[in-house]
Motif scaffolding. Structure first.
Motif, mmCIF file in Angstrom:
data_model
loop_
_atom_site.group_PDB
_atom_site.id
_atom_site.type_symbol
_atom_site.label_atom_id
_atom_site.label_comp_id
_atom_site.label_asym_id
_atom_site.label_seq_id
_atom_site.Cartn_x
_atom_site.Cartn_y
_atom_site.Cartn_z
ATOM 1 N N GLN A 53 0.843 -1.200 0.000
ATOM 2 C CA GLN A 53 0.000 0.000 0.000
ATOM 3 C C GLN A 53 0.877 1.249 0.000
ATOM 4 O O GLN A 53 1.973 1.244 0.546
ATOM 5 C CB GLN A 53 -0.915 0.037 1.231
ATOM 6 C CG GLN A 53 -2.029 -0.949 1.206
ATOM 7 C CD GLN A 53 -3.127 -0.592 0.209
ATOM 8 O OE1 GLN A 53 -3.130 0.466 -0.401
ATOM 9 N NE2 GLN A 53 -4.055 -1.511 0.053
ATOM 10 N N GLN A 54 0.405 2.304 -0.591
ATOM 11 C CA GLN A 54 1.130 3.568 -0.591
ATOM 12 C C GLN A 54 1.236 4.094 0.845
ATOM 13 O O GLN A 54 0.277 4.004 1.622
ATOM 14 C CB GLN A 54 0.401 4.609 -1.451
ATOM 15 C CG GLN A 54 0.310 4.231 -2.915
ATOM 16 C CD GLN A 54 1.673 4.216 -3.574
ATOM 17 O OE1 GLN A 54 2.508 5.086 -3.335
ATOM 18 N NE2 GLN A 54 1.927 3.217 -4.394
ATOM 19 N N ALA A 55 2.399 4.641 1.180
ATOM 20 C CA ALA A 55 2.636 5.158 2.535
ATOM 21 C C ALA A 55 1.600 6.210 2.915
ATOM 22 O O ALA A 55 1.091 6.220 4.040
ATOM 23 C CB ALA A 55 4.046 5.719 2.651
ATOM 24 N N PHE A 56 1.280 7.091 1.990
ATOM 25 C CA PHE A 56 0.305 8.151 2.273
ATOM 26 C C PHE A 56 -1.050 7.552 2.657
ATOM 27 O O PHE A 56 -1.685 8.002 3.606
ATOM 28 C CB PHE A 56 0.153 9.079 1.062
ATOM 29 C CG PHE A 56 -0.855 10.170 1.280
ATOM 30 C CD1 PHE A 56 -0.529 11.279 2.034
ATOM 31 C CD2 PHE A 56 -2.129 10.071 0.745
ATOM 32 C CE1 PHE A 56 -1.462 12.287 2.261
ATOM 33 C CE2 PHE A 56 -3.068 11.066 0.957
ATOM 34 C CZ PHE A 56 -2.733 12.176 1.716
ATOM 35 N N TYR A 57 -1.471 6.523 1.941
ATOM 36 C CA TYR A 57 -2.755 5.881 2.214
ATOM 37 C C TYR A 57 -2.771 5.255 3.607
ATOM 38 O O TYR A 57 -3.707 5.466 4.388
ATOM 39 C CB TYR A 57 -3.060 4.821 1.149
ATOM 40 C CG TYR A 57 -4.334 4.064 1.434
ATOM 41 C CD1 TYR A 57 -5.573 4.619 1.127
ATOM 42 C CD2 TYR A 57 -4.302 2.810 2.037
ATOM 43 C CE1 TYR A 57 -6.749 3.934 1.399
ATOM 44 C CE2 TYR A 57 -5.475 2.124 2.315
ATOM 45 C CZ TYR A 57 -6.689 2.693 1.993
ATOM 46 O OH TYR A 57 -7.852 2.017 2.284
ATOM 47 N N SER A 95 4.628 0.089 2.830
ATOM 48 C CA SER A 95 4.869 0.547 1.452
ATOM 49 C C SER A 95 6.173 -0.019 0.889
ATOM 50 O O SER A 95 6.341 -0.090 -0.324
ATOM 51 C CB SER A 95 4.872 2.073 1.377
ATOM 52 O OG SER A 95 5.998 2.621 2.029
ATOM 53 N N LYS A 98 7.256 -5.246 -1.468
ATOM 54 C CA LYS A 98 6.973 -5.305 -2.905
ATOM 55 C C LYS A 98 5.944 -6.398 -3.191
ATOM 56 O O LYS A 98 6.062 -7.523 -2.704
ATOM 57 C CB LYS A 98 8.249 -5.570 -3.699
ATOM 58 C CG LYS A 98 9.316 -4.513 -3.480
ATOM 59 C CD LYS A 98 8.800 -3.141 -3.866
ATOM 60 C CE LYS A 98 9.809 -2.066 -3.541
ATOM 61 N NZ LYS A 98 9.201 -0.795 -3.212
#
Length: 104
Positions: A53-57, A95, A98
């Protein structure tokens, strides 16, 4: 001179990121692995996979649970005591994992 400063800054940022990933993994092993799996692949059917998952999310969701803006009985309890630094570390860990995708 600018190149040397840029290289130095990148080295500091990358080592800081590596520290965040390591700290995030340690925190995840304690607080998250039971439901979201030790490598971010959920072990429970109602828990989402966090690997890749994206770090921001991840950060935004944890902050929403912590504030009560997003409701879930378990996640509210888990997220409430997290500091901003711990949230950043968890986001860095998930994040950094992989994930590959295979189309059917």
């Amino acid at each position: 001179m600018k190149n040397i400063l840029l290289i130095g800054l990148m080295a500091v940022m990358s080592s800081s990121y590596a520290d965040d990933v390591s700290a995030g993994r340690a925190k995840a092993d304690v607080a998250c692995a039971l439901c979201h799996g030790p490598n971010g692949v959920a072990t429970l059917p109602n828990a989402p996979n966090l690997a890749g998952q994206q770090a921001f999310y991840v950060s935004e969701q944890l902050k929403s649970y912590r504030s009560g803006q997003r409701q879930n009985a378990v996640m509210g309890v888990i997220a409430k005591p997290l500091t901003d630094a711990e949230i950043s570390q968890l986001a860095a860990w998930y994040s950094a994992i992989k994930v590959t995708v295979e189309l059917p």
